[in-house]
Design a protein around this motif. Structure first.
Motif, mmCIF file in Angstrom:
data_model
loop_
_atom_site.group_PDB
_atom_site.id
_atom_site.type_symbol
_atom_site.label_atom_id
_atom_site.label_comp_id
_atom_site.label_asym_id
_atom_site.label_seq_id
_atom_site.Cartn_x
_atom_site.Cartn_y
_atom_site.Cartn_z
ATOM 1 N N GLN A 1 0.820 -1.085 -0.089
ATOM 2 C CA GLN A 1 -0.014 0.154 -0.097
ATOM 3 C C GLN A 1 0.982 1.070 0.043
ATOM 4 O OE1 GLN A 1 -2.941 -0.102 3.016
ATOM 5 N NE2 GLN A 1 -3.798 1.780 2.365
ATOM 6 N N VAL A 2 0.423 2.231 -0.759
ATOM 7 C CA VAL A 2 1.368 3.636 -0.795
ATOM 8 C C VAL A 2 0.549 4.666 0.041
ATOM 9 C CG1 VAL A 2 1.902 5.295 -2.423
ATOM 10 C CG2 VAL A 2 2.049 2.878 -3.063
ATOM 11 N N GLN A 3 1.362 5.290 0.740
ATOM 12 C CA GLN A 3 0.931 6.437 1.571
ATOM 13 C C GLN A 3 1.538 7.468 0.841
ATOM 14 O OE1 GLN A 3 2.091 6.652 5.691
ATOM 15 N NE2 GLN A 3 0.188 7.687 6.188
ATOM 16 N N LEU A 4 0.740 8.628 0.673
ATOM 17 C CA LEU A 4 1.024 9.927 0.037
ATOM 18 C C LEU A 4 0.994 11.000 0.809
ATOM 19 C CD1 LEU A 4 -0.813 9.184 -3.481
ATOM 20 C CD2 LEU A 4 1.606 8.852 -2.922
ATOM 21 N N VAL A 5 2.037 11.960 0.947
ATOM 22 C CA VAL A 5 1.962 12.990 2.078
ATOM 23 C C VAL A 5 2.216 14.417 0.947
ATOM 24 C CG1 VAL A 5 2.867 14.316 3.886
ATOM 25 C CG2 VAL A 5 2.314 11.873 3.922
ATOM 26 N N GLU A 6 1.224 15.231 0.751
ATOM 27 C CA GLU A 6 1.700 16.509 0.184
ATOM 28 C C GLU A 6 2.008 17.361 1.132
ATOM 29 O OE1 GLU A 6 -2.506 15.040 -1.511
ATOM 30 O OE2 GLU A 6 -1.716 15.292 0.609
ATOM 31 N N SER A 7 2.645 18.449 0.545
ATOM 32 C CA SER A 7 3.204 19.525 1.335
ATOM 33 C C SER A 7 3.709 20.905 0.249
ATOM 34 C CB SER A 7 4.553 19.256 1.983
ATOM 35 O OG SER A 7 5.513 18.961 1.272
ATOM 36 N N GLY A 8 3.853 22.100 0.648
ATOM 37 C CA GLY A 8 4.040 23.160 -0.112
ATOM 38 C C GLY A 8 3.119 24.141 -0.408
ATOM 39 N N GLY A 9 1.729 23.903 0.217
ATOM 40 C CA GLY A 9 0.534 24.639 0.057
ATOM 41 C C GLY A 9 0.887 25.954 0.820
ATOM 42 N N ALA B 1 5.829 9.450 -1.402
ATOM 43 C CA ALA B 1 5.182 8.407 -1.364
ATOM 44 C C ALA B 1 6.129 7.587 -0.436
ATOM 45 C CB ALA B 1 5.187 7.665 -2.706
ATOM 46 N N SER B 2 5.191 7.036 0.544
ATOM 47 C CA SER B 2 5.946 5.930 1.262
ATOM 48 C C SER B 2 5.228 4.527 1.496
ATOM 49 C CB SER B 2 6.078 6.472 2.893
ATOM 50 O OG SER B 2 4.671 6.733 3.439
ATOM 51 N N ARG B 3 5.711 3.804 2.272
ATOM 52 C CA ARG B 3 5.026 2.499 2.439
ATOM 53 C C ARG B 3 5.016 1.584 1.219
ATOM 54 N NH1 ARG B 3 0.155 2.671 6.649
ATOM 55 N NH2 ARG B 3 1.491 3.501 8.416
ATOM 56 N N GLY B 4 5.994 1.532 0.183
ATOM 57 C CA GLY B 4 5.826 0.837 -0.746
ATOM 58 C C GLY B 4 6.601 1.434 -2.059
ATOM 59 N N ALA C 1 13.809 8.387 -7.648
ATOM 60 C CA ALA C 1 14.691 7.854 -6.435
ATOM 61 C C ALA C 1 14.335 8.356 -5.303
ATOM 62 C CB ALA C 1 16.295 8.268 -6.805
ATOM 63 N N LYS C 2 13.554 9.620 -5.094
ATOM 64 C CA LYS C 2 13.278 10.297 -4.006
ATOM 65 C C LYS C 2 11.767 9.970 -3.722
ATOM 66 C CE LYS C 2 16.368 14.096 -3.957
ATOM 67 N NZ LYS C 2 16.526 15.675 -3.838
ATOM 68 N N LYS C 3 11.005 9.115 -4.661
ATOM 69 C CA LYS C 3 9.750 8.682 -4.602
ATOM 70 C C LYS C 3 8.872 10.070 -4.180
ATOM 71 C CE LYS C 3 8.911 4.968 -2.238
ATOM 72 N NZ LYS C 3 9.015 4.113 -0.960
ATOM 73 N N THR C 4 9.025 11.015 -5.098
ATOM 74 C CA THR C 4 8.344 12.494 -4.854
ATOM 75 C C THR C 4 8.108 12.904 -6.205
ATOM 76 O OG1 THR C 4 9.746 12.882 -2.802
ATOM 77 C CG2 THR C 4 8.617 14.620 -3.907
#
Length: 128
Positions: A1-9, A24-27, A76-79
């Motif tokens: 499962q992929v977890q996504l976290v946004e930032s920068g707003g 992206a994390s967890r995958g 590479a940074k999953k971003t």
């Protein structure tokens, strides 16, 4: 499962710029095309931009942001990064990052239903 976290707003004046990030994390990150959607108050969520997972990275933009927004990714940074320039008050919305698992490296979609995972959203406010 992929977890996504946004930032920068944040809050910016019309004509200004912001860069949103989605980590992206967890995958794995490969095989996931990535998209950005946004939802303004009282409106339905709409497609903003999408990028394929291939090294060559195809991109697709909504007409309303074409020429002003640029989507890129660093596998590479999953971003993924959404660079937003020449912002307008009508860009004000909550921006959501989403991941679409796809076998094809150059596949991208603008349909919400194709996306498997979503972030929690980040607020972008553009003042006039």
């Amino acid at each position: 499962q992929v977890q996504l976290v946004e930032s920068g707003g944040g809050l910016v004046q019309a004509g200004g710029s912001l860069r949103l990030s989605c980590a992206a994390s967890r995958g794995t990150f490969s095989n996931y095309a990535m998209g950005w959607f946004r939802q303004a108050p009282g409106k339905e969520r709409e497609f903003v931009a999408a990028i394929s997972w291939s090294g060559g990275s195809r991109t697709y933009y909504a007409d309303s942001v074409k020429g002003r927004f640029t989507l890129s990714r660093d596998n590479a940074k999953k971003t993924v990064y959404l660079q937003m320039n020449t912002l307008k008050p009508e860009d004000t919305a909550v921006y959501y990052c989403a991941a679409d698992w796809t076998y094809y490296s150059d596949s991208i979609s603008r349909r919400e239903g194709d996306y498997d995972y979503w972030g929690q959203g980040t607020q972008v406010t553009v003042s006039s």
